[in-house]
Design a protein around this motif. Structure first.
Motif, PDB file in Angstrom:
ATOM      1  N   ASP A 292      -6.943   2.912  -0.946  1.00 15.10           N
ATOM      2  CA  ASP A 292      -5.853   2.355  -1.763  1.00 15.10           C
ATOM      3  C   ASP A 292      -6.032   0.841  -1.795  1.00 15.10           C
ATOM      4  O   ASP A 292      -5.885   0.175  -0.765  1.00 15.10           O
ATOM      5  CB  ASP A 292      -4.504   2.730  -1.146  1.00 15.10           C
ATOM      6  CG  ASP A 292      -3.334   2.232  -1.979  1.00 15.10           C
ATOM      7  OD1 ASP A 292      -3.312   2.514  -3.189  1.00 15.10           O
ATOM      8  OD2 ASP A 292      -2.453   1.555  -1.409  1.00 15.10           O
ATOM      9  N   ALA A 293      -6.373   0.302  -2.944  1.00 14.84           N
ATOM     10  CA  ALA A 293      -6.739  -1.111  -3.068  1.00 14.84           C
ATOM     11  C   ALA A 293      -5.572  -1.956  -3.549  1.00 14.84           C
ATOM     12  O   ALA A 293      -4.801  -1.543  -4.425  1.00 14.84           O
ATOM     13  CB  ALA A 293      -7.920  -1.266  -4.031  1.00 14.84           C
ATOM     14  N   ARG A 294      -5.466  -3.170  -2.994  1.00 20.64           N
ATOM     15  CA  ARG A 294      -4.508  -4.183  -3.440  1.00 20.64           C
ATOM     16  C   ARG A 294      -5.242  -5.521  -3.498  1.00 20.64           C
ATOM     17  O   ARG A 294      -5.958  -5.877  -2.559  1.00 20.64           O
ATOM     18  CB  ARG A 294      -3.321  -4.293  -2.480  1.00 20.64           C
ATOM     19  CG  ARG A 294      -2.475  -3.019  -2.380  1.00 20.64           C
ATOM     20  CD  ARG A 294      -1.716  -2.770  -3.678  1.00 20.64           C
ATOM     21  NE  ARG A 294      -0.857  -1.591  -3.598  1.00 20.64           N
ATOM     22  CZ  ARG A 294      -1.223  -0.375  -3.977  1.00 20.64           C
ATOM     23  NH1 ARG A 294      -2.460  -0.170  -4.421  1.00 20.64           N
ATOM     24  NH2 ARG A 294      -0.379   0.632  -3.902  1.00 20.64           N
ATOM     25  N   GLY A 295      -5.051  -6.248  -4.606  1.00 17.36           N
ATOM     26  CA  GLY A 295      -5.785  -7.487  -4.780  1.00 17.36           C
ATOM     27  C   GLY A 295      -4.889  -8.680  -4.993  1.00 17.36           C
ATOM     28  O   GLY A 295      -3.711  -8.550  -5.350  1.00 17.36           O
ATOM     29  N   HIS A 296      -5.458  -9.857  -4.763  1.00 16.02           N
ATOM     30  CA  HIS A 296      -4.780 -11.108  -5.082  1.00 16.02           C
ATOM     31  C   HIS A 296      -5.845 -12.189  -5.278  1.00 16.02           C
ATOM     32  O   HIS A 296      -7.010 -12.016  -4.881  1.00 16.02           O
ATOM     33  CB  HIS A 296      -3.802 -11.525  -3.975  1.00 16.02           C
ATOM     34  CG  HIS A 296      -4.462 -11.902  -2.677  1.00 16.02           C
ATOM     35  ND1 HIS A 296      -4.754 -10.979  -1.689  1.00 16.02           N
ATOM     36  CD2 HIS A 296      -4.899 -13.109  -2.200  1.00 16.02           C
ATOM     37  CE1 HIS A 296      -5.324 -11.586  -0.665  1.00 16.02           C
ATOM     38  NE2 HIS A 296      -5.434 -12.869  -0.951  1.00 16.02           N
TER      39      HIS A 296
ATOM     40  N   THR B 195      -7.158   0.190   2.150  1.00 12.38           N
ATOM     41  CA  THR B 195      -6.837   1.037   3.296  1.00 12.38           C
ATOM     42  C   THR B 195      -6.635   2.469   2.791  1.00 12.38           C
ATOM     43  O   THR B 195      -6.960   2.781   1.651  1.00 12.38           O
ATOM     44  CB  THR B 195      -5.564   0.543   4.006  1.00 12.38           C
ATOM     45  OG1 THR B 195      -4.469   0.574   3.064  1.00 12.38           O
ATOM     46  CG2 THR B 195      -5.727  -0.893   4.510  1.00 12.38           C
ATOM     47  N   ASN B 196      -6.090   3.324   3.651  1.00 14.81           N
ATOM     48  CA  ASN B 196      -5.721   4.695   3.261  1.00 14.81           C
ATOM     49  C   ASN B 196      -6.913   5.526   2.783  1.00 14.81           C
ATOM     50  O   ASN B 196      -6.880   6.154   1.728  1.00 14.81           O
ATOM     51  CB  ASN B 196      -4.630   4.679   2.183  1.00 14.81           C
ATOM     52  CG  ASN B 196      -3.324   4.075   2.667  1.00 14.81           C
ATOM     53  OD1 ASN B 196      -3.255   2.869   2.900  1.00 14.81           O
ATOM     54  ND2 ASN B 196      -2.301   4.891   2.811  1.00 14.81           N
ATOM     55  N   PHE B 197      -7.978   5.503   3.574  1.00 12.78           N
ATOM     56  CA  PHE B 197      -9.162   6.298   3.246  1.00 12.78           C
ATOM     57  C   PHE B 197      -9.010   7.734   3.739  1.00 12.78           C
ATOM     58  O   PHE B 197      -8.211   8.026   4.625  1.00 12.78           O
ATOM     59  CB  PHE B 197     -10.409   5.672   3.895  1.00 12.78           C
ATOM     60  CG  PHE B 197     -10.791   4.350   3.326  1.00 12.78           C
ATOM     61  CD1 PHE B 197     -11.577   4.260   2.194  1.00 12.78           C
ATOM     62  CD2 PHE B 197     -10.359   3.170   3.925  1.00 12.78           C
ATOM     63  CE1 PHE B 197     -11.932   3.031   1.665  1.00 12.78           C
ATOM     64  CE2 PHE B 197     -10.704   1.930   3.405  1.00 12.78           C
ATOM     65  CZ  PHE B 197     -11.488   1.862   2.271  1.00 12.78           C
TER      66      PHE B 197
ATOM     67  N   HIS C  58       0.847  -1.192   0.000  1.00  7.04           N
ATOM     68  CA  HIS C  58       0.000   0.000   0.000  1.00  7.04           C
ATOM     69  C   HIS C  58       0.885   1.245   0.000  1.00  7.04           C
ATOM     70  O   HIS C  58       2.043   1.220   0.422  1.00  7.04           O
ATOM     71  CB  HIS C  58      -0.895   0.016   1.245  1.00  7.04           C
ATOM     72  CG  HIS C  58      -2.025  -0.955   1.183  1.00  7.04           C
ATOM     73  ND1 HIS C  58      -3.126  -0.765   0.379  1.00  7.04           N
ATOM     74  CD2 HIS C  58      -2.235  -2.131   1.832  1.00  7.04           C
ATOM     75  CE1 HIS C  58      -3.973  -1.779   0.535  1.00  7.04           C
ATOM     76  NE2 HIS C  58      -3.445  -2.624   1.414  1.00  7.04           N
ATOM     77  N   VAL C  59       0.320   2.337  -0.477  1.00  9.11           N
ATOM     78  CA  VAL C  59       1.053   3.608  -0.477  1.00  9.11           C
ATOM     79  C   VAL C  59       1.272   4.062   0.962  1.00  9.11           C
ATOM     80  O   VAL C  59       0.682   3.529   1.906  1.00  9.11           O
ATOM     81  CB  VAL C  59       0.300   4.684  -1.274  1.00  9.11           C
ATOM     82  CG1 VAL C  59       0.163   4.273  -2.728  1.00  9.11           C
ATOM     83  CG2 VAL C  59      -1.078   4.956  -0.662  1.00  9.11           C
ATOM     84  N   ARG C  60       2.122   5.050   1.129  1.00 10.74           N
ATOM     85  CA  ARG C  60       2.447   5.554   2.461  1.00 10.74           C
ATOM     86  C   ARG C  60       1.179   6.040   3.173  1.00 10.74           C
ATOM     87  O   ARG C  60       0.218   6.492   2.556  1.00 10.74           O
ATOM     88  CB  ARG C  60       3.447   6.689   2.368  1.00 10.74           C
ATOM     89  CG  ARG C  60       4.802   6.286   1.792  1.00 10.74           C
ATOM     90  CD  ARG C  60       5.817   7.423   1.909  1.00 10.74           C
ATOM     91  NE  ARG C  60       5.336   8.646   1.275  1.00 10.74           N
ATOM     92  CZ  ARG C  60       5.495   8.916  -0.021  1.00 10.74           C
ATOM     93  NH1 ARG C  60       6.099   8.032  -0.807  1.00 10.74           N
ATOM     94  NH2 ARG C  60       5.050  10.062  -0.520  1.00 10.74           N
TER      95      ARG C  60
END
Length: 324
Positions: free
Chosen positions: A224-228, A239-241, A213-215
């Motif tokens: 900030d989305a990350r998928g798998h 996260t990072n809302f 995720h970004v800082r």
């Protein structure tokens, strides 16, 4: 019952029991193929929490006859709305009789949102939004800001929701069925999944390459989305809302959403989201609903900013009321 009919019924039962499970199609690069146009408008009147009439039961315990009665009552309430302007008077029934659920929350098992922490209670939205109408979850409304769905006062831009201002519904508000615009499109490329939302012309780009995720100092309306991939399921952690667009006034610094997208049939995708924020709720909680593939519900342009005279008109009406 004739012997021929009994044999036919037994054969059908055996066929259903031995039918091969649905095999999710693959993209040319080998990922599960979730692409298509989807809608969840059929669940527009489905309550988030379990109704008291089903106390002590799970969603899967609801019989077909009970669900049919629930859907008939939802449709009756929709078509009996008085003629006027506003969310309660919207005339489109949204085909709620095609709904498939009695309520949305699947965890905790009691179908209710968990208790809020003391800190979370300080950020709780107005009761009229978060409890009575459900719009607090659909529109990610902030505490003290009912926007155009309330009675004011309307003294400045801050008195309107991000929805009124055509900015965003946030997450998972963007996935919640509303009175219009319940269309979604999933697009895939190697290493990326893109989700388009008709309301409010939002787009999410979800990397699948394992990047972190970004800082923490960088914050976004949709996070900030990350998928798998977990076998055939797309798992997305966000996260990072930004504080102003968190779901139900959650704490932006601690909120994490975990979504799961699983294609279960040629025309159906099961979506669930777990809301994890220890600063707001005493435990994580999850709700789920189907997305139905329907090319007749393709995304249309939602040109909300262009010609959006609602905010200046309401503000000018407020100043006129002041003079009177």
């Amino acid at each position: 019952m004739s012997s021929r009919f009994a044999l036919c019924l037994a054969s059908l039962t055996l066929l259903a029991a031995t039918a091969a499970p649905y095999r999710v199609p693959r993209t040319p690069w080998g990922d599960p193929d979730l692409q298509g146009n989807y809608t969840n408008k059929y669940e527009q009147s489905t309550p988030l929490e379990r109704p008291d009439e089903f106390a002590g039961r799970r969603r899967e315990d609801v019989t077909g006859a009970e669900l049919a009665a629930v859907l008939a009552e939802r449709n009756r309430r929709v078509v009996s709305r008085p003629e006027a302007v506003g969310p309660r008077q919207f005339r489109d029934t949204l085909d709620v009789t095609k709904g498939s659920l009695a309520w949305l929350i699947v965890d905790p098992p009691d179908g209710k949102m968990p208790a809020m922490t003391a800190e979370g209670l300080r950020r709780l939205g107005p009761a009229a939004l978060s409890q009575d109408t459900g719009l607090g979850g659909v529109l990610n409304s902030r505490r003290g800001s009912t926007g155009s769905f309330g009675e004011g006062p309307f003294d400045g831009i801050e008195d309107f929701t991000l929805w009124d201002r055509c900015i965003t519904r946030g997450l998972p508000g963007a996935m919640m069925p509303h009175i219009l615009g319940n269309s979604y499109q999933i697009i895939q490329t190697a290493g990326l999944v893109v989700i388009r939302y008709e309301l409010v012309h939002d787009v999410r780009i979800i990397p699948l390459d394992g990047r972190p995720h970004v800082r923490g100092g960088m914050r976004f309306e949709l996070g900030d989305a990350r998928g798998h991939w977990d076998r055939d399921t797309l798992v997305v952690e966000t996260t990072n809302f930004r504080d102003r667009s968190t779901y139900r006034n959650a704490n932006a610094a601690t909120l994490k959403l975990i979504e799961r997208f699983t294609r279960t049939a040629a025309d159906r995708l099961e979506w669930s989201v777990t809301i994890d924020d220890s600063a707001t709720w005493t435990r994580p909680w999850t709700f789920a609903m189907p997305l139905v593939m329907n090319d007749r519900e393709a995304i249309l342009e939602f040109a909300c900013h262009e010609g959006n005279y609602a905010v200046p008109n309401i503000l000018s009406a407020g100043r006129l009321a002041d003079k009177r």
